[in-house]
Write an enzyme that holds these catalytic residues in place. Structure first.
Site, PDB file in Angstrom:
ATOM      1  N   ARG A 121       0.915  -1.719   0.078  1.00 16.79           N
ATOM      2  CA  ARG A 121       0.281  -0.018  -0.320  1.00 16.79           C
ATOM      3  C   ARG A 121       0.862   1.290   0.159  1.00 16.79           C
ATOM      4  O   ARG A 121       1.594   1.510   0.635  1.00 16.79           O
ATOM      5  CB  ARG A 121      -1.262  -0.183   1.510  1.00 16.79           C
ATOM      6  CG  ARG A 121      -1.126   1.556   1.484  1.00 16.79           C
ATOM      7  CD  ARG A 121      -2.618   1.272   2.442  1.00 16.79           C
ATOM      8  NE  ARG A 121      -3.864   0.544   1.616  1.00 16.79           N
ATOM      9  CZ  ARG A 121      -5.504   0.839   1.840  1.00 16.79           C
ATOM     10  NH1 ARG A 121      -5.408   0.899   3.160  1.00 16.79           N
ATOM     11  NH2 ARG A 121      -6.240   0.393   1.298  1.00 16.79           N
ATOM     12  N   HIS A 148      -6.269   0.936  -7.050  1.00 17.15           N
ATOM     13  CA  HIS A 148      -6.851  -0.212  -6.095  1.00 17.15           C
ATOM     14  C   HIS A 148      -7.930  -1.202  -6.876  1.00 17.15           C
ATOM     15  O   HIS A 148      -8.755  -2.003  -6.081  1.00 17.15           O
ATOM     16  CB  HIS A 148      -7.530   0.944  -5.102  1.00 17.15           C
ATOM     17  CG  HIS A 148      -8.020   0.342  -3.453  1.00 17.15           C
ATOM     18  ND1 HIS A 148      -7.517  -0.747  -3.407  1.00 17.15           N
ATOM     19  CD2 HIS A 148      -8.663   0.657  -2.705  1.00 17.15           C
ATOM     20  CE1 HIS A 148      -8.013  -1.341  -1.832  1.00 17.15           C
ATOM     21  NE2 HIS A 148      -8.631  -0.471  -1.479  1.00 17.15           N
ATOM     22  N   GLN A 151      -9.995  -3.219  -4.370  1.00 15.08           N
ATOM     23  CA  GLN A 151     -11.021  -2.677  -4.739  1.00 15.08           C
ATOM     24  C   GLN A 151     -12.385  -3.239  -5.263  1.00 15.08           C
ATOM     25  O   GLN A 151     -13.560  -3.732  -5.440  1.00 15.08           O
ATOM     26  CB  GLN A 151     -11.545  -1.768  -3.640  1.00 15.08           C
ATOM     27  CG  GLN A 151     -12.187  -0.942  -3.028  1.00 15.08           C
ATOM     28  CD  GLN A 151     -12.831  -1.202  -2.326  1.00 15.08           C
ATOM     29  OE1 GLN A 151     -12.001  -1.364  -1.184  1.00 15.08           O
ATOM     30  NE2 GLN A 151     -14.032  -2.039  -2.008  1.00 15.08           N
ATOM     31  N   ASP A 243     -16.888   7.953  -3.001  1.00 15.81           N
ATOM     32  CA  ASP A 243     -15.825   8.093  -2.522  1.00 15.81           C
ATOM     33  C   ASP A 243     -15.388   9.200  -1.743  1.00 15.81           C
ATOM     34  O   ASP A 243     -16.093   9.660  -2.299  1.00 15.81           O
ATOM     35  CB  ASP A 243     -13.998   7.546  -3.264  1.00 15.81           C
ATOM     36  CG  ASP A 243     -13.231   6.949  -2.283  1.00 15.81           C
ATOM     37  OD1 ASP A 243     -13.266   6.734  -0.780  1.00 15.81           O
ATOM     38  OD2 ASP A 243     -11.892   6.505  -3.258  1.00 15.81           O
ATOM     39  N   CYS A 283     -16.023   2.121  -1.340  1.00 13.96           N
ATOM     40  CA  CYS A 283     -15.336   1.386  -0.499  1.00 13.96           C
ATOM     41  C   CYS A 283     -14.724   1.515   0.843  1.00 13.96           C
ATOM     42  O   CYS A 283     -14.257   0.102   1.733  1.00 13.96           O
ATOM     43  CB  CYS A 283     -13.827   1.534  -1.565  1.00 13.96           C
ATOM     44  SG  CYS A 283     -13.592   3.812  -1.326  1.00 13.96           S
ATOM     45  N   ARG A 311     -13.829  -8.054   0.193  1.00 11.94           N
ATOM     46  CA  ARG A 311     -12.328  -7.924   0.153  1.00 11.94           C
ATOM     47  C   ARG A 311     -11.974  -9.651   0.299  1.00 11.94           C
ATOM     48  O   ARG A 311     -11.244  -9.424  -0.029  1.00 11.94           O
ATOM     49  CB  ARG A 311     -12.091  -6.877   0.973  1.00 11.94           C
ATOM     50  CG  ARG A 311     -12.136  -5.464   0.569  1.00 11.94           C
ATOM     51  CD  ARG A 311     -12.225  -5.207  -1.232  1.00 11.94           C
ATOM     52  NE  ARG A 311     -11.006  -5.014  -0.241  1.00 11.94           N
ATOM     53  CZ  ARG A 311     -10.035  -4.325  -0.117  1.00 11.94           C
ATOM     54  NH1 ARG A 311     -10.683  -2.522   0.751  1.00 11.94           N
ATOM     55  NH2 ARG A 311      -8.738  -3.788   0.525  1.00 11.94           N
TER      56      ARG A 311
END
Ligand code: CP
Ligand code: NVA
Length: 329
Positions: A121, A148, A151, A243, A283, A311
């Site tokens: 990340r 991402h 996701q 988001d 998300c 996830r």
């Protein structure tokens, strides 16, 4: 479609899972549409029958370097690998960028001697692609400033569970054209799902991502659109996604972004423009009262915790596909 297969040991014998053509998941474009579908199918099987996969990655070890905070990504990779018989090690990389203390290529050449995979990340997407280039083991993008992909796969797994035919679905994304929007656009275009993005001028998704999505959409029949009108974007949408307005690393812009993005808030009025059955997606983490109101995120149409649960299942499928093919140590 990948022709190689790997043998996955399950409780009731061996099952064949196609191995990925690429060793990494840096961008969702690292997986073909067929590979995405295989991952989604595998994730559904793992969700339904987790015990059958309890030794599928027995003895495999993954190290996770995170330059940014995380709840979902960290815990779903850790719990997910554990439930497949493997072990994940977490390294808090928030004090300095990966590659600041020693060359990224040298780190990569250490890691490949010790473990079977890496989850990153990062701020810079080039840290993810650089690690993938220099390490012989699979590298998985657990969020960079650019994408991402884990996701997006969890989100399309969620849509798969809610709709019979994804190609009939219209997804509307309202808000910042950020990492999540980039990966959603590329996945939608690849799978033939129509998607409209509504964002303020100057905050559209990455130009290269839009161009790539349009190219893929021409092949798959997806209708990909970018607009600055949230009401037009949600018209006829089966799901409305948003988001945060300021992503991790953009905290200093939060005040200015709040002013610019306020007309893009997903509230009951906007959801009513989409229609009574439209799902709400996010998300997470959500900034309640900013990009989404409590009434919407807590409504019966909200599937945000289904996305969060998925996830876990989708990342188990990703790890099985990338680490189960013997391309590790
Ligand atoms: N959605 C997501 O990636 O959550 P975290 O930042 O908590 O990992
Ligand atoms: N766009 C957000 C996603 C968090 C999961 C961020 O990068 O902070």
């Amino acid at each position: 479609m990948a022709s190689r297969t790997l043998e996955v040991e399950m409780a009731d014998g061996l099952a064949a899972v196609p191995a990925a053509e690429k060793k990494d998941l840096c961008s969702i474009t690292d997986f073909s549409a067929d590979e995405i579908k295989v991952v989604l199918d595998l994730a559904l099987a793992m969700k339904e029958r987790p015990d059958e996969f309890s030794e599928a990655l027995k003895g495999k070890q993954v190290v996770m370097f995170f330059e940014k905070p995380s709840l979902r990504t960290r815990l779903t990779f850790e719990a997910g690998l554990n439930s497949l018989g493997g072990t994940a090690f977490f390294v808090d990389q928030s004090k300095e960028a990966l590659g600041a203390r020693e060359k990224l290529s040298d780190i990569a050449r250490n890691l490949e001697r010790w473990v079977d995979g890496v989850v990153l990340r990062t701020f810079s997407h080039e840290t993810v692609t650089g690690m993938a280039e220099h390490a012989s083991i699979p590298v998985i993008n657990g969020l960079s400033d650019h994408e991402h992909p884990c996701q997006a796969l969890a989100d399309f797994l969620t849509l798969t569970e809610k709709f019979d035919d994804l190609r009939e679905v219209k997804l509307a994304y309202v808000g910042d054209g950020n990492n999540v929007a980039n990966s959603l656009l590329l996945t939608a275009a690849s799978l033939g799902v129509s998607m409209t993005v509504a964002c303020p001028i100057g905050y559209t998704p990455d130009d290269h991502v839009i161009a790539t999505s349009l190219q893929m959409a021409a092949q798959t029949g997806a209708r990909i659109e970018v607009t600055h009108d949230p009401e037009a974007a949600v018209d006829g949408a089966h799901a409305v996604y948003t988001d945060v307005w300021a992503s991790m690393g953009q905290e200093s812009e939060a005040q200015e972004r709040k002013r610019i993005f306020t007309p893009f808030q997903v509230n009951e009025k906007l959801m009513s423009a989409a229609g009574p059955s439209a799902l709400f997606m996010h998300c997470l983490p959500a900034h309640r009262g900013d990009e989404v109101t409590d009434a919407v995120i807590d409504s019966a149409n909200s599937v945000v915790f289904d996305q969060a649960e998925n996830r876990l299942h989708v990342q188990k499928a990703i790890m099985l596909k990338l680490l189960g093919n013997g391309s590790g140590r």
